[in-house]
Design a protein around this motif. Structure first.
Motif, PDB file in Angstrom:
ATOM      1  N   MET A  58       0.842  -1.194   0.000  1.00  0.00           N
ATOM      2  CA  MET A  58       0.000   0.000   0.000  1.00  0.00           C
ATOM      3  C   MET A  58       0.880   1.248   0.000  1.00  0.00           C
ATOM      4  SD  MET A  58      -3.136  -1.097  -0.048  1.00  0.00           S
ATOM      5  CE  MET A  58      -4.143   0.229   0.608  1.00  0.00           C
ATOM      6  N   THR A  59       0.276   2.405  -0.028  1.00  0.00           N
ATOM      7  CA  THR A  59       1.036   3.653  -0.095  1.00  0.00           C
ATOM      8  C   THR A  59       1.952   3.846   1.108  1.00  0.00           C
ATOM      9  OG1 THR A  59      -0.818   4.631  -1.271  1.00  0.00           O
ATOM     10  CG2 THR A  59       0.833   6.148  -0.454  1.00  0.00           C
ATOM     11  N   ASN A  60       1.422   3.594   2.311  1.00  0.00           N
ATOM     12  CA  ASN A  60       2.212   3.869   3.509  1.00  0.00           C
ATOM     13  C   ASN A  60       2.433   2.644   4.406  1.00  0.00           C
ATOM     14  OD1 ASN A  60      -0.250   3.525   4.736  1.00  0.00           O
ATOM     15  ND2 ASN A  60      -0.436   5.620   5.450  1.00  0.00           N
ATOM     16  N   HIS A  61       2.088   1.466   3.904  1.00  0.00           N
ATOM     17  CA  HIS A  61       2.317   0.239   4.661  1.00  0.00           C
ATOM     18  C   HIS A  61       2.276  -0.962   3.720  1.00  0.00           C
ATOM     19  CE1 HIS A  61      -2.099   0.392   4.493  1.00  0.00           C
ATOM     20  NE2 HIS A  61      -2.107  -0.909   4.758  1.00  0.00           N
ATOM     21  N   TYR A  62       2.601  -2.107   4.263  1.00  0.00           N
ATOM     22  CA  TYR A  62       2.481  -3.327   3.470  1.00  0.00           C
ATOM     23  C   TYR A  62       1.930  -4.455   4.329  1.00  0.00           C
ATOM     24  CZ  TYR A  62       6.987  -4.968   5.427  1.00  0.00           C
ATOM     25  OH  TYR A  62       7.995  -5.369   6.267  1.00  0.00           O
ATOM     26  N   HIS A  63       1.370  -5.450   3.641  1.00  0.00           N
ATOM     27  CA  HIS A  63       0.836  -6.657   4.261  1.00  0.00           C
ATOM     28  C   HIS A  63       1.496  -7.866   3.614  1.00  0.00           C
ATOM     29  CE1 HIS A  63      -2.749  -4.756   6.144  1.00  0.00           C
ATOM     30  NE2 HIS A  63      -2.657  -3.932   5.112  1.00  0.00           N
ATOM     31  N   LEU A  64       1.927  -8.805   4.435  1.00  0.00           N
ATOM     32  CA  LEU A  64       2.437 -10.075   3.947  1.00  0.00           C
ATOM     33  C   LEU A  64       1.751 -11.198   4.720  1.00  0.00           C
ATOM     34  CD1 LEU A  64       6.310  -9.389   4.044  1.00  0.00           C
ATOM     35  CD2 LEU A  64       4.757  -9.031   2.112  1.00  0.00           C
ATOM     36  N   GLN A  65       1.282 -12.186   4.023  1.00  0.00           N
ATOM     37  CA  GLN A  65       0.795 -13.405   4.661  1.00  0.00           C
ATOM     38  C   GLN A  65       1.920 -14.410   4.452  1.00  0.00           C
ATOM     39  OE1 GLN A  65      -3.052 -14.534   3.217  1.00  0.00           O
ATOM     40  NE2 GLN A  65      -3.495 -15.802   4.985  1.00  0.00           N
TER      41      GLN A  65
END
Length: 182
Positions: A58-65
């Motif tokens: 995302m613009t200001n963060h990320y997600h990882l599974q």
């Protein structure tokens, strides 16, 4: 950076990992930043063994599974350190890029793997960046689409998601897309 609190990791278990930029500023300012981070995932996978079953930048963060038999802390700290070095050099910044330690929530069963994956993939829609999840290019969702011609990198393994559906891989992906759309 990781704080001094010891994390308990279960090898092979999936975790929903999130890391946000400091003061919610842009973590990715343009396509080359997103691409650099993605390439960093590829290079890190060559040094540290891990699997992703979904991700979204995302613009200001990320997600990882993410799942690994190695310490996930070491993997994420490695990624964040190298990305912060790249970002600070490119934009002539100093100091921390990430707002404290990353968050990691264990995923306890197959149903929650699906729920977390849908949450991760729909983040750009929820944030009003795009109106349809398939329009967002910086997530793993498009690898599920039948129109996708590129194969995901070796560290992306959709098995934990797809094994919840019957049929061929094509039918499983189609079922996942339908399940996500409800």
């Amino acid at each position: 950076m990781e704080n001094n609190k010891k994390r308990n990791w279960i090898p092979g278990k999936y975790y929903h990992v999130m890391a946000r930029s400091i003061r919610k500023e842009k973590l990715f300012k343009n396509a080359s930043d997103y691409q650099y981070f993605f390439n960093l995932l590829v290079k890190t996978s060559e040094k540290h063994s891990f699997n992703l079953c979904s991700f979204c930048l995302m613009t200001n963060h990320y997600h990882l599974q993410i799942s690994s038999n190695e310490s996930i802390s070491k993997i994420i700290e490695h990624i964040n350190k190298l990305y912060a070095r790249y970002f600070n050099t490119k934009y002539k910044f100093r100091g921390p890029l990430f707002a404290g330690p990353f968050k990691a929530i264990p995923i306890h069963d197959k149903r929650n793997i699906l729920i977390v994956s849908r949450y991760i993939h729909y983040n750009p829609v929820t944030a009003n960046i795009v109106d349809k999840v398939e329009k967002y290019q910086w997530s793993s969702y498009n690898y599920f689409l039948p129109t996708t011609t590129s194969s995901p990198p070796a560290f992306i393994d959709f098995t934990p998601i797809l094994e919840n559906f019957q049929g061929t891989e094509y039918k499983q992906k189609k079922s996942y897309i339908e399940w996500c759309s409800y």
